[in-house]
Write an enzyme that holds these catalytic residues in place. Structure first.
Site, PDB file in Angstrom:
ATOM      1  N   SER A  18       0.862  -1.189   0.000  1.00 30.09           N
ATOM      2  CA  SER A  18       0.000   0.000   0.000  1.00 30.09           C
ATOM      3  C   SER A  18       0.894   1.234   0.000  1.00 30.09           C
ATOM      4  CB  SER A  18      -0.924  -0.026   1.213  1.00 30.09           C
ATOM      5  OG  SER A  18      -0.148  -0.070   2.381  1.00 30.09           O
ATOM      6  N   GLY A  21       0.787   5.582  -3.709  1.00 27.98           N
ATOM      7  CA  GLY A  21       0.318   6.832  -4.313  1.00 27.98           C
ATOM      8  C   GLY A  21      -0.692   6.590  -5.424  1.00 27.98           C
ATOM      9  N   ILE A 155      -8.619  -9.700   0.888  1.00 28.53           N
ATOM     10  CA  ILE A 155      -9.941 -10.351   0.842  1.00 28.53           C
ATOM     11  C   ILE A 155     -11.025  -9.291   0.632  1.00 28.53           C
ATOM     12  CG2 ILE A 155     -11.637 -11.616   2.247  1.00 28.53           C
ATOM     13  CD1 ILE A 155      -9.280 -13.061   3.553  1.00 28.53           C
ATOM     14  N   GLU A 156     -10.906  -8.157   1.342  1.00 29.40           N
ATOM     15  CA  GLU A 156     -11.971  -7.157   1.329  1.00 29.40           C
ATOM     16  C   GLU A 156     -12.235  -6.562  -0.045  1.00 29.40           C
ATOM     17  OE1 GLU A 156      -9.396  -7.306   3.370  1.00 29.40           O
ATOM     18  OE2 GLU A 156      -9.656  -6.043   5.153  1.00 29.40           O
ATOM     19  N   PRO A 197       8.090  -8.709  -7.936  1.00 26.22           N
ATOM     20  CA  PRO A 197       6.855  -8.331  -7.233  1.00 26.22           C
ATOM     21  C   PRO A 197       5.763  -7.870  -8.206  1.00 26.22           C
ATOM     22  CG  PRO A 197       8.773  -7.366  -6.142  1.00 26.22           C
ATOM     23  CD  PRO A 197       9.267  -7.985  -7.417  1.00 26.22           C
ATOM     24  N   GLY A 360      -8.505  19.204  16.044  1.00 28.66           N
ATOM     25  CA  GLY A 360      -8.222  18.006  16.829  1.00 28.66           C
ATOM     26  C   GLY A 360      -9.335  17.714  17.818  1.00 28.66           C
ATOM     27  N   CYS A 387      -9.984  25.435  13.862  1.00 31.33           N
ATOM     28  CA  CYS A 387     -10.962  24.642  14.617  1.00 31.33           C
ATOM     29  C   CYS A 387     -10.547  24.518  16.090  1.00 31.33           C
ATOM     30  CB  CYS A 387     -11.166  23.296  13.948  1.00 31.33           C
ATOM     31  SG  CYS A 387     -12.806  22.627  14.280  1.00 31.33           S
ATOM     32  N   LEU A 388     -10.038  23.376  16.529  1.00 29.89           N
ATOM     33  CA  LEU A 388      -9.564  23.295  17.912  1.00 29.89           C
ATOM     34  C   LEU A 388      -8.504  24.371  18.152  1.00 29.89           C
ATOM     35  CD1 LEU A 388      -9.567  21.805  20.648  1.00 29.89           C
ATOM     36  CD2 LEU A 388      -7.780  20.321  19.736  1.00 29.89           C
ATOM     37  N   GLY A 389      -7.736  24.702  17.107  1.00 25.88           N
ATOM     38  CA  GLY A 389      -6.726  25.757  17.212  1.00 25.88           C
ATOM     39  C   GLY A 389      -7.361  27.100  17.554  1.00 25.88           C
ATOM     40  N   HIS A 513     -12.338  24.729   8.438  1.00 25.06           N
ATOM     41  CA  HIS A 513     -11.095  24.120   7.933  1.00 25.06           C
ATOM     42  C   HIS A 513     -10.730  24.690   6.570  1.00 25.06           C
ATOM     43  CE1 HIS A 513     -10.543  21.025  11.023  1.00 25.06           C
ATOM     44  NE2 HIS A 513     -11.853  21.118  11.148  1.00 25.06           N
ATOM     45  N   GLU A 515      -8.014  24.641   4.995  1.00 27.37           N
ATOM     46  CA  GLU A 515      -7.105  23.776   4.218  1.00 27.37           C
ATOM     47  C   GLU A 515      -7.847  22.896   3.220  1.00 27.37           C
ATOM     48  OE1 GLU A 515      -7.964  23.405   7.363  1.00 27.37           O
ATOM     49  OE2 GLU A 515      -7.988  21.315   8.033  1.00 27.37           O
TER      50      GLU A 515
HETATM   51  N1  GLN Z   1     -12.977  18.995  19.091  1.00 23.48           N
HETATM   52  C1  GLN Z   1     -13.432  20.279  18.648  1.00 23.48           C
HETATM   53  C2  GLN Z   1     -14.931  20.299  18.373  1.00 23.48           C
HETATM   54  O1  GLN Z   1     -15.536  19.288  18.186  1.00 23.48           O
HETATM   55  C3  GLN Z   1     -12.672  20.738  17.440  1.00 23.48           C
HETATM   56  C4  GLN Z   1     -12.917  19.871  16.242  1.00 23.48           C
HETATM   57  C5  GLN Z   1     -11.900  20.090  15.163  1.00 23.48           C
HETATM   58  O2  GLN Z   1     -10.841  20.663  15.413  1.00 23.48           O
HETATM   59  N2  GLN Z   1     -12.185  19.625  13.965  1.00 23.48           N
HETATM   60  O3  GLN Z   1     -15.517  21.353  18.310  1.00 23.48           O
END
Ligand code: GLN
Length: 559
Positions: A18, A21, A155-156, A197, A360, A387-389, A513, A515
């Site tokens: 795996s 790419g 298998i999958e 291979p 996160g 987000c969490l940031g 997000h 990104e």
């Molecule tokens: N854990 C946080 C929330 O649920 C941030 C989620 C995230 O960073 N995608 O709001």
């Protein structure tokens, strides 16, 4: 192409190991055919039993790529969107979990009354229907590039391989190209590339009934004509269709390599298509800028999964795109939030040109992130929080500027006095964890006079989300009184989408997000401007006299 053109298929399978790419190979072929004037759709077929990767740990699966429609998908869809500059929908990612979910619900309703429900034909029919559904997505699709996850021999993946074998039979060779991505390892002690291979992998594929038309040979450096001849002979593939796919500096070089080996012509010929050559000069210019940067920046990423780059795939790519705009290479420095907690922020951050805190879940490492944010805010180091940031940035501001020492997020501590981040109202009572977050594209309106508005150049935007928690509105007034600017909010003003710290060279944090929407030829405005701010910061560090951080600092320097 005209509407009467019949949809053709490229099926991409992988062999030997795996992580060769396949996703980039599939995207690159789709990109070349799109640049030759075709309407192309990509689809990823994932053989696992999860309905989607939303509930999987990034350690297992890498990033979850969220689409505008809120579906949580495989990270290969990120490659498809970036290479094709196209926004995809739920139908572009199919999993075994979805297929069985549909079939079992149907069986319970009695739709198969009298029949024994089996992998062949019921599962394979459903797979074929899902692939073919893409022909109707946006009117007419000239070409579907379908990538089968996993490796031949798993298998999958058997039902998927059987389904594409059947499509090959039904549609015929003029309408289906089978591409097999395989490994040609170099054995240093023997001083040779080895073809065995690949031979075995193709043999396994042929046992299933699939004869590949094209072999993409992943190798460390380009392989010789005679080796390609040998592989072709053993695998019954013409030499010119044995294409070398050597390691490259940037993934955006892959389609150029394929084109140089006429892969798009080989595909067009098999389909009987007489189509113009692709226009690639902009793409070549971009690759050239990536390979020959004028500046090098160090930007820190402080997160939990620092050892697993796939967990932050889109962020890494968004920095490449932002870097192209400033003709700079962004070297990402992975900073562990737990190390910061132990060793202090200064030690890990003082020589960086910028810091990003990504999204996160879970409490581990949060205190380190908060400390890191304090350091960059107080030391005028460019910062982007995602987000969490952003949630950590608000907690940091509440603690260290507003003086709410025990400010925290309700996600981590339920009995905190100051839950400046709390559960969104529509998340209360939600018990199922799959697909229930606030997911997908939502609009936001941006505030006059902010860096956010300046970056986007428009006051109404839409961005993709994946979260359950948000800024607690009860604290908005206090945070604002202490200088935090809510630079983007939902149109009804109920949700904070963006915050920034005025007077700082670049301190912007967002609940969404960005990104996920960055494209190589169209860098996301926030990554573009963040990288630009990091370039300025790095220049100022080298040449402090040229400082123009903001009015306050200007006044100090000129005084
Ligand atoms: N854990 C946080 C929330 O649920 C941030 C989620 C995230 O960073 N995608 O709001």
């Amino acid at each position: 192409m005209s509407d009467s053109v019949r949809t053709k298929y490229i099926f991409v399978t992988g062999g030997v190991v795996s992580a060769l790419g396949k996703g980039i190979a599939a995207s690159s072929m789709a990109f070349l055919m799109q640049r030759r004037g075709l309407r192309v759709q990509c689809i990823k077929l994932d053989p696992y039993l999860n309905v989607d990767p939303g509930t999987m740990n990034p350690f297992q699966h890498g990033e979850v790529f969220v689409l505008d429609d809120g579906s949580e998908t495989d990270l290969d869809l990120g490659h498809y969107e970036r290479f094709l500059d196209q926004s995809l929908t739920a139908g572009n990612n199919v999993t075994t979990g979805q297929i069985y979910h549909t079939i079992i619900s149907r069986e319970r309703k009695g739709d198969y009354l009298g029949a024994t429900v089996q992998v062949i034909p019921h599962v394979t029919e459903e797979i074929k229907n899902r692939i073919k559904a893409l022909t109707r997505l946006d009117g007419t699709t000239d070409l579907i590039v379908a990538e089968i996850g996993g490796t031949v021999g798993d298998i999958e993946s058997l039902p998927f391989l059987e389904a594409i074998r059947q499509i090959g039979l039904e549609e015929g060779p003029a309408n289906v190209v089978f591409v097999h991505v395989t490994l040609v390892p170099y054995i240093p002690t023997a001083g040779e590339f080895k073809t065995k291979p690949t031979q075995h992998s193709v043999k396994a594929l042929r046992e299933i009934g699939i004869q590949p038309n094209v072999l993409l040979c992943r190798c460390s450096t380009a392989i010789s004509e005679s080796l390609r001849q040998k592989i072709g002979l053993f695998c019954s593939v013409p030499t010119r269709s044995v294409v070398a796919a050597p390691d490259v500096t940037t993934i955006y070089e892959v389609p150029l390599n394929f084109h140089n080996q006429h892969l798009d012509d080989i595909i067009a010929n098999q389909f009987g298509w007489d189509i113009p050559s692709p226009e690639l000069s902009d793409w070549e210019g971009m690759v050239d800028k990536i390979k020959n940067p004028r500046k090098r920046l160090k930007i820190g990423i402080c997160g939990k999964y620092v050892n697993l780059k796939d967990a932050y795939k889109s962020i890494i790519e968004a920095f490449v795109h932002g870097g192209v705009h400033s003709h700079a290479e962004v070297a990402l420095v992975w900073v562990s939030s737990e190390d910061i907690k132990k060793g202090g922020a200064e030690r890990f951050i003082h020589d960086l040109d910028g810091l990003l805190i990504p999204g996160g879940f879970g409490e581990r490492g949060v205190e380190g992130k908060i400390e890191a944010i304090r350091y960059v805010r107080e030391n005028n180091i460019p910062f982007l929080g995602i987000c969490l940031g952003m949630q950590c940035a608000v907690i940091e501001y509440a603690r260290n500027v507003c003086g709410l020492k025990d400010a925290h997020s309700f996600e981590f501590y339920r009995d905190m006095k100051h839950a400046v981040i709390h559960l969104m109202a529509d998340q209360e009572g939600v018990s199922d964890l799959g697909g229930t977050m606030r997911l997908g594209a939502y609009p936001a309106v941006l505030k006059e006079g902010t860096k956010s508005l300046e970056a986007y150049g428009e006051d109404e935007i839409t961005e993709r989300h994946r979260h359950r928690y948000e800024v607690n509105n009860a604290y908005r007034e206090m945070l604002e009184e202490h200088g935090l600017v809510f630079s983007g909010v939902s149109p009804d003003d109920r949700l904070v989408e963006m915050v920034e710290v005025p007077g700082h060279p670049w301190f912007v944090a967002v609940q969404f997000h960005p990104e996920l929407k960055s494209r190589p030829t169209r860098p996301h405005p926030l990554f573009r401007e963040f990288v630009r701010a990091a370039v300025d910061y790095s220049d100022r560090k080298k040449n402090p006299a040229s400082s123009n951080v903001g009015e306050e600092e200007d006044m100090t320097t000129s005084a």
